[in-house]
Design an enzyme around this catalytic site. Structure first.
Site, PDB file in Angstrom:
ATOM      1  N   ILE A 287       0.822  -1.218   0.000  1.00  0.00           N
ATOM      2  CA  ILE A 287       0.000   0.000   0.000  1.00  0.00           C
ATOM      3  C   ILE A 287       0.857   1.269   0.000  1.00  0.00           C
ATOM      4  O   ILE A 287       0.328   2.386  -0.010  1.00  0.00           O
ATOM      5  CB  ILE A 287      -0.940   0.047   1.226  1.00  0.00           C
ATOM      6  CG1 ILE A 287      -0.148  -0.074   2.536  1.00  0.00           C
ATOM      7  CG2 ILE A 287      -1.977  -1.048   1.126  1.00  0.00           C
ATOM      8  CD1 ILE A 287      -1.012   0.054   3.781  1.00  0.00           C
TER       9      ILE A 287
ATOM     10  N   ASN B  18      13.137  47.986  44.297  1.00  0.00           N
ATOM     11  CA  ASN B  18      13.177  46.798  45.151  1.00  0.00           C
ATOM     12  C   ASN B  18      14.427  45.929  45.034  1.00  0.00           C
ATOM     13  O   ASN B  18      14.734  45.184  45.962  1.00  0.00           O
ATOM     14  CB  ASN B  18      11.951  45.903  44.857  1.00  0.00           C
ATOM     15  CG  ASN B  18      10.650  46.642  45.041  1.00  0.00           C
ATOM     16  OD1 ASN B  18      10.494  47.378  45.999  1.00  0.00           O
ATOM     17  ND2 ASN B  18       9.710  46.452  44.124  1.00  0.00           N
TER      18      ASN B  18
ATOM     19  N   GLU C 161      32.074  41.409  39.875  1.00  0.00           N
ATOM     20  CA  GLU C 161      30.908  40.608  40.246  1.00  0.00           C
ATOM     21  C   GLU C 161      29.996  40.406  39.033  1.00  0.00           C
ATOM     22  O   GLU C 161      29.453  39.321  38.821  1.00  0.00           O
ATOM     23  CB  GLU C 161      30.133  41.288  41.373  1.00  0.00           C
ATOM     24  CG  GLU C 161      28.953  40.466  41.883  1.00  0.00           C
ATOM     25  CD  GLU C 161      28.149  41.192  42.946  1.00  0.00           C
ATOM     26  OE1 GLU C 161      27.028  40.741  43.239  1.00  0.00           O
ATOM     27  OE2 GLU C 161      28.641  42.214  43.468  1.00  0.00           O
TER      28      GLU C 161
ATOM     29  N   ASP D  23      10.449  15.808  11.179  1.00  0.00           N
ATOM     30  CA  ASP D  23       9.924  15.718   9.811  1.00  0.00           C
ATOM     31  C   ASP D  23       8.404  15.886   9.816  1.00  0.00           C
ATOM     32  O   ASP D  23       7.674  15.120   9.182  1.00  0.00           O
ATOM     33  CB  ASP D  23      10.310  14.386   9.176  1.00  0.00           C
ATOM     34  CG  ASP D  23      10.163  14.399   7.652  1.00  0.00           C
ATOM     35  OD1 ASP D  23      10.170  15.507   7.072  1.00  0.00           O
ATOM     36  OD2 ASP D  23      10.036  13.325   7.051  1.00  0.00           O
TER      37      ASP D  23
ATOM     38  N   THR E  27       5.411  -0.460   2.471  1.00  0.00           N
ATOM     39  CA  THR E  27       4.417  -0.761   3.493  1.00  0.00           C
ATOM     40  C   THR E  27       3.331  -1.643   2.901  1.00  0.00           C
ATOM     41  O   THR E  27       2.880  -1.419   1.780  1.00  0.00           O
ATOM     42  CB  THR E  27       3.793   0.534   4.044  1.00  0.00           C
ATOM     43  OG1 THR E  27       4.834   1.360   4.575  1.00  0.00           O
ATOM     44  CG2 THR E  27       2.798   0.240   5.140  1.00  0.00           C
TER      45      THR E  27
ATOM     46  N   GLY F 241       8.609   3.628  -0.504  1.00  0.00           N
ATOM     47  CA  GLY F 241       9.550   4.724  -0.368  1.00  0.00           C
ATOM     48  C   GLY F 241      10.912   4.319  -0.886  1.00  0.00           C
ATOM     49  O   GLY F 241      11.080   3.252  -1.490  1.00  0.00           O
TER      50      GLY F 241
ATOM     51  N   ASP G  86      26.051  56.051  40.899  1.00  0.00           N
ATOM     52  CA  ASP G  86      25.893  55.343  42.177  1.00  0.00           C
ATOM     53  C   ASP G  86      26.385  53.896  42.139  1.00  0.00           C
ATOM     54  O   ASP G  86      26.254  53.173  43.128  1.00  0.00           O
ATOM     55  CB  ASP G  86      24.428  55.369  42.614  1.00  0.00           C
ATOM     56  CG  ASP G  86      23.485  54.798  41.563  1.00  0.00           C
ATOM     57  OD1 ASP G  86      23.985  54.247  40.564  1.00  0.00           O
ATOM     58  OD2 ASP G  86      22.255  54.900  41.725  1.00  0.00           O
TER      59      ASP G  86
ATOM     60  N   PHE H  83      13.557   3.481   0.787  1.00  0.00           N
ATOM     61  CA  PHE H  83      14.277   2.469   1.547  1.00  0.00           C
ATOM     62  C   PHE H  83      13.380   1.358   2.071  1.00  0.00           C
ATOM     63  O   PHE H  83      13.791   0.582   2.925  1.00  0.00           O
ATOM     64  CB  PHE H  83      15.013   3.128   2.717  1.00  0.00           C
ATOM     65  CG  PHE H  83      16.110   4.048   2.272  1.00  0.00           C
ATOM     66  CD1 PHE H  83      17.391   3.565   2.052  1.00  0.00           C
ATOM     67  CD2 PHE H  83      15.859   5.379   2.043  1.00  0.00           C
ATOM     68  CE1 PHE H  83      18.397   4.404   1.632  1.00  0.00           C
ATOM     69  CE2 PHE H  83      16.865   6.230   1.616  1.00  0.00           C
ATOM     70  CZ  PHE H  83      18.142   5.748   1.411  1.00  0.00           C
TER      71      PHE H  83
END
Length: 616
Positions: free
Chosen positions: A139, A557, A566, A261, A147, A142, A591, A144
């Site tokens: 069905i 804050n 540092e 992919d 199916t 490809g 400062d 390699f």
């Protein structure tokens, strides 16, 4: 840009500034592209020529293949012959092969035979395929493998129809191709149970082949339905497709698996029904990726490949880009990046921006356009994750979405715990400027971690959240080991703080607040500071206003006197004179406190010593 509309190709082709000057691209495959009377352009997409292999398969299942790195499913415009651009990896592999042949001096055919003789093609799979399965008709095919339909002869699945991917061992000519097959089976076996993932039954082998037995999906490919609809989905129909795709991809990413992919050809419907369930297939290019690691091999399909893949440094965000391309195609029937040659496509992916000006985009909702844009940011750090995309207003709307734990949260918390008190204070200030959509996403993630009755989470909550969704793939991706490292990091940090007197040295907040995750727990306020993605927040239109407001809060804050040494230590850049010259502007001369420039630079994650530094 390649618009997939119903206009004839002769009138719809636009000049492409990224395409090379050659008028007819050559097929880079080793064998000529096949043509057939069965290979016809869609009447809706006159230049949407199917793959040369498509006439060999029916609509019920995808073609097989263990290392099919040379197949891209969505073809180019109609040319003089069927042209199927190879994968991004092909030309690189060819160059490396030629260099190796030149260096070693041995004839390629002879050396290949020697390599094949030395290959161990034993996989340890069951060897009773013939006695347990009845193989049916082919069905799909490809480069390699192929199916076939099949049925179980006995056992609990007797007479149950399935799909069998047959991969001839003769096609496995390198150690890489053998490992590709081994890894595909391992991933399919490990990722079990998700509704939108093709079910894996078993794997077999004999002297000639490897057989991968999977669920048979008879509803055809997503690409087929796109073609049938003329390339345009309504927004609601597109959402229904994308929710399923995002759900399964978010699940894979949580397990530490990147598909690599994703494209319409790799999503199949279970049945022909309109509301049939969608399944992701073909994990032949997939890989495991650790939370602190990047991949560097270039694989995938040209039209869907992410920019960072071409830059050879990527992780799960590459899949999200591919989903963005699919979303673009669903909504307007056009590919966002197009050229006549593969190299032209890559240049477009790297340099061009997708168009949202041509029809039907002006008539689509602003939320839909925003959704697609945020999936197609070229900077992967600004891109939404799959879990975040499920929470986007266009997808979720007024509906309550069930989203999985986002592995990005895990990485962000780790980076936060490694940060100094100065950067934590900066992130806390920025978290106060989060917009509603960001807060909804973070609230959903916080809820997944199941905070205790006091509204706090600990490392045990993260461990439990991971364990709840864990598969064998998570172990392979080393995510539990990564969590253990976070715990070690915390314990080490606690020890240092106890030895050197954290509060006296840094003087920001109190120790229990900054390290509540280890002691009494982390509340939602600190969770937001730990989990916020600065780069994603920067992509919003309100960034300038947000960061200015955050700096005002930081001034009140968290800002304090800081010396260059540092700051250099915080950035992990050493103490060289050129570095100190650059950092000098980050500190306010009046400062000695952090300037606005230094605040913005600090927010962008530079305090994470080596974020995702490992590459393979």
């Amino acid at each position: 840009m390649g618009g997939c509309t119903s206009k004839p190709s002769s009138t719809s082709v636009k000049p492409n500034p990224y395409a090379p000057k050659d008028s007819l691209p050559q097929n880079d495959d080793s064998t000529p592209a096949r043509t057939s009377t069965a290979v016809k352009a869609s009447p809706f997409f006159p230049f949407y020529t199917p793959s040369p292999a498509r006439h060999r398969r029916n609509k019920s299942h995808r073609d097989g293949g263990g290392e099919s790195k040379s197949v891209t499913g969505t073809p180019l415009r109609q040319l003089a012959r069927a042209f199927h651009p190879p994968s991004p990896a092909k030309h690189i592999r060819d160059v490396l092969r030629r260099r190796k042949e030149k260096k070693e001096g041995a004839p390629p055919a002879a050396r290949q035979r020697e390599e094949e003789v030395g290959l161990d093609k034993r996989f340890g799979f069951a060897k009773d395929f013939q006695s347990r399965m009845e193989l049916g008709e082919e069905i799909g095919r490809g480069h390699f493998g192929y199916t076939c339909s099949a049925k179980f002869k006995k056992g609990e699945f007797k007479d149950h129809e399935v799909a069998v991917k047959v991969i001839p061992k003769s096609k496995m000519t390198t150690a890489i191709s053998v490992e590709d097959v081994r890894r595909e089976v391992k991933i399919l076996r490990a990722l079990s149970g998700h509704n939108n993932l093709v079910q894996f039954y078993d794997a077999f082998e004999d002297n000639a082949n490897v057989y991968i037995v999977m669920e048979l999906c008879g509803g055809g490919e997503l690409l087929d339905r796109i073609l049938t609809r003329g390339g345009k989905y309504s927004e609601d129909d597109a959402k229904a497709v994308l929710i399923q795709i995002l759900n399964v991809v978010a699940f894979c990413h949580l397990q530490g698996v990147v598909h690599r992919d994703l494209k319409p050809e790799n999503f199949l419907y279970i049945s022909k029904e309109e509301n049939s369930q969608l399944k992701v297939i073909d994990f032949g290019l997939s890989d495991f990726v650790r939370p602190d690691e990047r991949l560097n091999d270039i694989v995938g399909s040209a039209y869907y490949v992410a920019p960072e893949v071409l830059h050879r440094s990527y992780t799960t965000e590459a899949d999200v880009w591919s989903i963005g391309v699919i979303a673009y195609i669903l909504l307007c029937g056009s590919r966002p990046f197009w050229a006549r040659t593969e190299s032209g496509i890559f240049r477009a992916v790297l340099k061009a921006d997708p168009s949202f000006d041509e029809p039907p985009w002006p008539s689509l909702s602003l939320e839909a356009k925003d959704f697609v844009k945020r999936l197609l940011y070229k900077d992967p750090r600004k891109r939404m994750t799959a879990s975040q995309a499920l929470m986007h207003p266009w997808i979720s709307g007024s509906k309550k979405m069930n989203i999985p734990f986002d592995i990005l949260i895990f990485r962000q918390i780790k980076a936060y715990l490694k940060s100094s008190s100065l950067r934590k204070a900066a992130l806390m200030a920025l978290s106060k400027t989060l917009i509603t959509d960001e807060l909804l996403y973070l609230k959903a993630q916080f809820a997944i971690l199941a905070p205790n009755k006091n509204g706090l989470i600990t490392l045990d909550n993260i461990r439990t959240a991971l364990a709840t969704n864990a598969t064998e793939a998570m172990k392979e991706s080393r995510i539990p080991d990564f969590l253990a490292l976070v715990l070690i990091l915390l314990l080490s940090f606690v020890l240092v703080c106890l030895l050197y007197g954290f509060n006296k040295r840094f003087g920001v907040g109190n120790y229990e607040q900054l390290n509540g995750l280890q002691y009494k727990g982390m509340d939602f306020e600190e969770f937001c500071a730990a989990s916020i993605s600065v780069h994603q927040h920067e992509s919003l239109d309100c960034w300038e206003q947000s960061v200015r407001h955050a700096y005002e809060l930081f001034e009140m804050n968290g800002n304090r006197v800081i010396v260059i040494e540092e700051l250099a230590s915080e950035l992990g850049v050493g103490s060289s004179i050129p570095v100190h010259t650059i950092l000098h502007d980050w500190i306010r001369h009046s400062d000695g406190k952090l300037s606005f420039l230094g605040f913005v630079k600090l927010l962008h994650g530079v305090s994470s010593r080596q974020p995702l530094a490992k590459t393979r």
